[in-house]
Design a protein around this motif. Sequence first.
Motif, PDB file in Angstrom:
ATOM      1  N   GLU A 209      -3.902  -4.387  24.434  1.00  0.00           N
ATOM      2  CA  GLU A 209      -5.256  -4.817  24.811  1.00  0.00           C
ATOM      3  C   GLU A 209      -6.128  -5.010  23.570  1.00  0.00           C
ATOM      4  O   GLU A 209      -6.865  -5.993  23.449  1.00  0.00           O
ATOM      5  CB  GLU A 209      -5.889  -3.798  25.764  1.00  0.00           C
ATOM      6  N   LEU A 210      -6.004  -4.067  22.631  1.00  0.00           N
ATOM      7  CA  LEU A 210      -6.745  -4.182  21.367  1.00  0.00           C
ATOM      8  C   LEU A 210      -6.424  -5.505  20.672  1.00  0.00           C
ATOM      9  O   LEU A 210      -7.292  -6.189  20.145  1.00  0.00           O
ATOM     10  CB  LEU A 210      -6.327  -2.996  20.481  1.00  0.00           C
ATOM     11  N   MET A 211      -5.143  -5.860  20.706  1.00  0.00           N
ATOM     12  CA  MET A 211      -4.729  -7.106  20.060  1.00  0.00           C
ATOM     13  C   MET A 211      -5.276  -8.326  20.798  1.00  0.00           C
ATOM     14  O   MET A 211      -5.862  -9.226  20.198  1.00  0.00           O
ATOM     15  CB  MET A 211      -3.184  -7.154  19.997  1.00  0.00           C
ATOM     16  N   LEU A 212      -5.079  -8.345  22.122  1.00  0.00           N
ATOM     17  CA  LEU A 212      -5.448  -9.552  22.882  1.00  0.00           C
ATOM     18  C   LEU A 212      -6.955  -9.803  22.877  1.00  0.00           C
ATOM     19  O   LEU A 212      -7.406 -10.936  22.740  1.00  0.00           O
ATOM     20  CB  LEU A 212      -4.944  -9.445  24.326  1.00  0.00           C
ATOM     21  N   LYS A 213      -7.726  -8.718  23.000  1.00  0.00           N
ATOM     22  CA  LYS A 213      -9.174  -8.974  23.094  1.00  0.00           C
ATOM     23  C   LYS A 213      -9.771  -9.317  21.736  1.00  0.00           C
ATOM     24  O   LYS A 213     -10.907  -9.779  21.663  1.00  0.00           O
ATOM     25  CB  LYS A 213      -9.895  -7.821  23.784  1.00  0.00           C
ATOM     26  N   ASN A 214      -9.023  -9.116  20.674  1.00  0.00           N
ATOM     27  CA  ASN A 214      -9.522  -9.456  19.335  1.00  0.00           C
ATOM     28  C   ASN A 214      -8.819 -10.672  18.731  1.00  0.00           C
ATOM     29  O   ASN A 214      -8.856 -10.875  17.519  1.00  0.00           O
ATOM     30  CB  ASN A 214      -9.376  -8.246  18.413  1.00  0.00           C
ATOM     31  N   ASN A 215      -8.141 -11.437  19.572  1.00  0.00           N
ATOM     32  CA  ASN A 215      -7.493 -12.686  19.120  1.00  0.00           C
ATOM     33  C   ASN A 215      -6.410 -12.483  18.075  1.00  0.00           C
ATOM     34  O   ASN A 215      -6.200 -13.344  17.220  1.00  0.00           O
ATOM     35  CB  ASN A 215      -8.526 -13.683  18.584  1.00  0.00           C
ATOM     36  N   TYR A 226       7.577  -3.003  34.270  1.00  0.00           N
ATOM     37  CA  TYR A 226       6.197  -2.535  34.469  1.00  0.00           C
ATOM     38  C   TYR A 226       5.302  -3.062  33.347  1.00  0.00           C
ATOM     39  O   TYR A 226       4.206  -3.591  33.587  1.00  0.00           O
ATOM     40  CB  TYR A 226       6.173  -0.998  34.509  1.00  0.00           C
ATOM     41  N   LEU A 227       5.771  -2.957  32.108  1.00  0.00           N
ATOM     42  CA  LEU A 227       4.958  -3.420  30.972  1.00  0.00           C
ATOM     43  C   LEU A 227       4.792  -4.936  30.975  1.00  0.00           C
ATOM     44  O   LEU A 227       3.733  -5.445  30.609  1.00  0.00           O
ATOM     45  CB  LEU A 227       5.580  -2.961  29.647  1.00  0.00           C
ATOM     46  N   VAL A 228       5.842  -5.643  31.384  1.00  0.00           N
ATOM     47  CA  VAL A 228       5.707  -7.106  31.464  1.00  0.00           C
ATOM     48  C   VAL A 228       4.613  -7.453  32.471  1.00  0.00           C
ATOM     49  O   VAL A 228       3.714  -8.258  32.198  1.00  0.00           O
ATOM     50  CB  VAL A 228       7.056  -7.765  31.861  1.00  0.00           C
ATOM     51  N   HIS A 229       4.651  -6.780  33.617  1.00  0.00           N
ATOM     52  CA  HIS A 229       3.665  -7.037  34.670  1.00  0.00           C
ATOM     53  C   HIS A 229       2.251  -6.731  34.179  1.00  0.00           C
ATOM     54  O   HIS A 229       1.326  -7.538  34.314  1.00  0.00           O
ATOM     55  CB  HIS A 229       4.041  -6.169  35.886  1.00  0.00           C
ATOM     56  N   GLU A 230       2.082  -5.559  33.543  1.00  0.00           N
ATOM     57  CA  GLU A 230       0.743  -5.166  33.065  1.00  0.00           C
ATOM     58  C   GLU A 230       0.284  -6.053  31.900  1.00  0.00           C
ATOM     59  O   GLU A 230      -0.908  -6.320  31.747  1.00  0.00           O
ATOM     60  CB  GLU A 230       0.753  -3.688  32.628  1.00  0.00           C
ATOM     61  N   SER A 231       1.226  -6.507  31.080  1.00  0.00           N
ATOM     62  CA  SER A 231       0.861  -7.405  29.969  1.00  0.00           C
ATOM     63  C   SER A 231       0.337  -8.719  30.533  1.00  0.00           C
ATOM     64  O   SER A 231      -0.652  -9.273  30.036  1.00  0.00           O
ATOM     65  CB  SER A 231       2.071  -7.692  29.067  1.00  0.00           C
ATOM     66  N   LEU A 232       0.999  -9.210  31.575  1.00  0.00           N
ATOM     67  CA  LEU A 232       0.543 -10.466  32.183  1.00  0.00           C
ATOM     68  C   LEU A 232      -0.871 -10.307  32.749  1.00  0.00           C
ATOM     69  O   LEU A 232      -1.705 -11.216  32.648  1.00  0.00           O
ATOM     70  CB  LEU A 232       1.515 -10.908  33.279  1.00  0.00           C
ATOM     71  N   ILE A 235      -3.217 -10.554  29.838  1.00  0.00           N
ATOM     72  CA  ILE A 235      -3.306 -11.947  29.374  1.00  0.00           C
ATOM     73  C   ILE A 235      -4.276 -12.715  30.277  1.00  0.00           C
ATOM     74  O   ILE A 235      -5.121 -13.489  29.827  1.00  0.00           O
ATOM     75  CB  ILE A 235      -1.894 -12.588  29.366  1.00  0.00           C
ATOM     76  N   ASP A 236      -4.156 -12.431  31.572  1.00  0.00           N
ATOM     77  CA  ASP A 236      -5.029 -13.064  32.548  1.00  0.00           C
ATOM     78  C   ASP A 236      -6.476 -12.599  32.358  1.00  0.00           C
ATOM     79  O   ASP A 236      -7.406 -13.412  32.304  1.00  0.00           O
ATOM     80  CB  ASP A 236      -4.503 -12.670  33.935  1.00  0.00           C
ATOM     81  N   LYS A 237      -6.657 -11.287  32.199  1.00  0.00           N
ATOM     82  CA  LYS A 237      -8.001 -10.706  32.065  1.00  0.00           C
ATOM     83  C   LYS A 237      -8.758 -11.319  30.876  1.00  0.00           C
ATOM     84  O   LYS A 237      -9.929 -11.641  30.980  1.00  0.00           O
ATOM     85  CB  LYS A 237      -7.864  -9.191  31.881  1.00  0.00           C
TER      86      LYS A 237
END
Length: 304
Positions: A209-215, A226-232, A235-237
């Motif tokens: 999350e730290l990575m995705l929200k900071n580009n 489980y992690l694939v599902h939560e990662s998706l 990504i959506d969020k």
Amino acid sequence: MFNRFVASILPYMPKKFVWLFSKRYVAGKTIDDVLSVSKMINGNGMCITVDLLGEFISTPEEALQNKLNYLEIVDQFTEAGIDGSFSVKPTSFGLLIDKEMCYDFIREVVQKAADANNFVRIDMEDSRCTTPEIELYLKLKEEFPANVGLVLQAYLKRTPNDIEEMMRNAHSPSQPLNFRICKGIYIEPHSIAYRNYRQVRHQFLINLELMLKNNIYAAIATHDSYLVHESLALIDKYKVPKNRYEFQMLYGVTPGLRDSILQTGHKLRIYVPFGKHWFGYCSRRIKENPKMVSDILKALFIRG
Ligand SMILES: Cc1cc2nc3c(=O)[nH]c(=O)nc-3n(C[C@H](O)[C@H](O)[C@H](O)COP(=O)(O)OP(=O)(O)OC[C@H]3O[C@@H](n4cnc5c(N)ncnc54)[C@H](O)[C@@H]3O)c2cc1C
């Protein structure tokens, strides 16, 4: 219990026997072998990252040989037009022998890859290597901002701080950081690493999350559905564009999950190990996941 027993006696089994099942997880022993596997993976809509097995070295001559081998790999992959990048383990370039030599050798490989508009990822090894491998990455990123990336391990307690520190010092919209996030494969002490399965999963998502929200470019390396599902969901969020993330899996592992990611239109990269040091790699994979022993037994009866 039985699987763990077999995993422990594996080093004493005949190599020919172990190869029967290992070939599912290793692309072969030569560059020709890995080229043909890579073409096949590309043909199935996935890109690759290639890893030359052989990280346990003790002399500068062996490190030099590994560098020469990688330069050859970059040449051959470029010539063959493979859609794929390169993964390197700094200890196989002498990180624990001479840091400067290791930097110079990896720099040459990155330079060659950059000349071909390609990319090298620095695998993360055990905790003795964490700080020097971060330093190596940052130094290379200054010179080759678009051609080098690093791996971070979710089980290490320091990882969120490492991400934040690198964000402060080496991250910008035009030259973003590029990390593969994985759980972490080495056995580390409780003082520095989470060992509880659920906690490691939780940390994986915190770091991602730290990575995705900071580009930060995120290579999501897991076979955990489980992690694939939560990662998706993350990504959506954060409405992460497709050019800012990819999934990664090891060659031969969880093909069903792999296909489901592909079918939903996400980029998937397969980590393809090869080389004459395949035996050590497979022994470690089995210790990590003794359930794989069942594959050995199947391989006894089902050949080919
Ligand atoms: C592309 C890639 C690069 C990696 N690079 C690094 C690195 O640089 N440094 C590092 O420390 N670790 C690295 N790892 C390993 C990683 O840290 C984990 O140890 C490994 O991926 C297992 O964690 P998991 O998330 O797949 O979850 P798990 O819970 O371990 O696995 C989920 C399921 O996947 C299957 N599975 C997982 N691993 C295997 C396997 N090896 N063989 C057969 N089945 C398996 C099993 O069915 C298991 O139940 C990498 C992993 C991948 C996928």
